[in-house]
Each structure stands twice: as C-alpha cells, then as structure tokens.
Design a protein around this motif. Sequence first.
Motif: not given
Length: 199
Positions: A153-163, A182-186
């Motif tokens: 879960v992140n904010s609408t301008s954040g990024m979730g990631r698995i590295d 989430h900012n660019g929805d990609y």
Amino acid sequence: RVESNGNANMLFVDGGNDEVGIGTNSPDGTLHVHTATSGTIAADGDCNDLVVENSNHGGINILVPADKRALLALGGPGDSIGAGFWWTADDNKAQIGTANADAYLAFTSGSETEAMRIDASQNVGIGNTSPSSYYTTNLVIGTSGSVGGISIVNSTSGMGRIDFADGTSGSDQYMGGMQYNHNGDYLRFTANGSERARI
C-alpha cells in the motif's frame, strides 16, 4: 506478618496455603508482590508462582552490567533454557527465541491461534506452520485457502516495489524487480539494474 510504617502487610506468610504476600494479606500465588490493587481480577492458576500487581504501570526490572545479558529463561526437565528473552546493552540487542536445535518460535493471535512461525531452519511462515516444506522456503505466506496474497500500500504519488538484490550498494541493491508507480499508474519491470518492460 511483618509491618512497616505505611503497610500492615509488608510481608505476610499464609502458612495454610504456602503462599507469601508482599503488600497484601491475600496472595494470589506462591509469591505475590502487591503495590496496589489492579481491579477485580485474580492471577491465572497456570502462572501464579510470581504475581506482580499494581494499579498503575507494573513490571519487573532485571538490571545487569552493560556487557552482560539480562535474561528470562524458560525451561523444563533436562533443559534449563529451552527458550528465553535476552537484552545486552553494549550490543543494543533485544532477543527473543529458542535455544534447542529443533525448536521453533510461534506467534499467536485471537484465541491462541498461530499466525506466524519461525522454524528451526530460520524459515518464516505467515499463516503457514510448515514453511520448510515448500520449494522456496525463506518466507511462505498463506495455506491452501481460496485467496492468498500480499498487499503493498502506498499513497497516490508513491511507488510499491519488489527488488532482487545481489549486493548492498549501488544497483546491486535492485538488479532485478518490479515497481508499480501510482503517480503514473504503470507497472515497471527491471533486469540487470535497468528497465526492460513497462505496462
């Protein structure tokens, strides 16, 4: 009974029940240290060898030199330390765990329902009691239920990631992975430290 200036039951021995009270003439267990009444509650019979009671914050303090371990040990016949809690000030290290080669550590919630297990091979199961039974064992989440997964879960301008990392500096920290912006929805996929695909 031993009295002090402010307490008529500073030390009370209940010979009929083989119990001792400090600050109380009605001990709830073998030794009851009573500063003030916590309410209408009695100690559980399975763990009343030492009872500490207060109407405010209560606790037991184990104090040792900075380079020594403060230890609460849990054991049984032939096994004086099967599990325990440790603190070493010099290392800034608090430790909870087992001391037997085949032991595991379980965390429960609700009505003592197991929620997470760290087994003797240091594999972790969340909602799973046998993480070492799977092909990839470091972390196993869920069982055979109909729905399982992980939410990031992140904010609408954040990024979730698995590295996927093979080092601790530079691009070695993220040689491969996936990120959802989430900012660019990609959704972005990386390999060898660079972006390879984007959806």
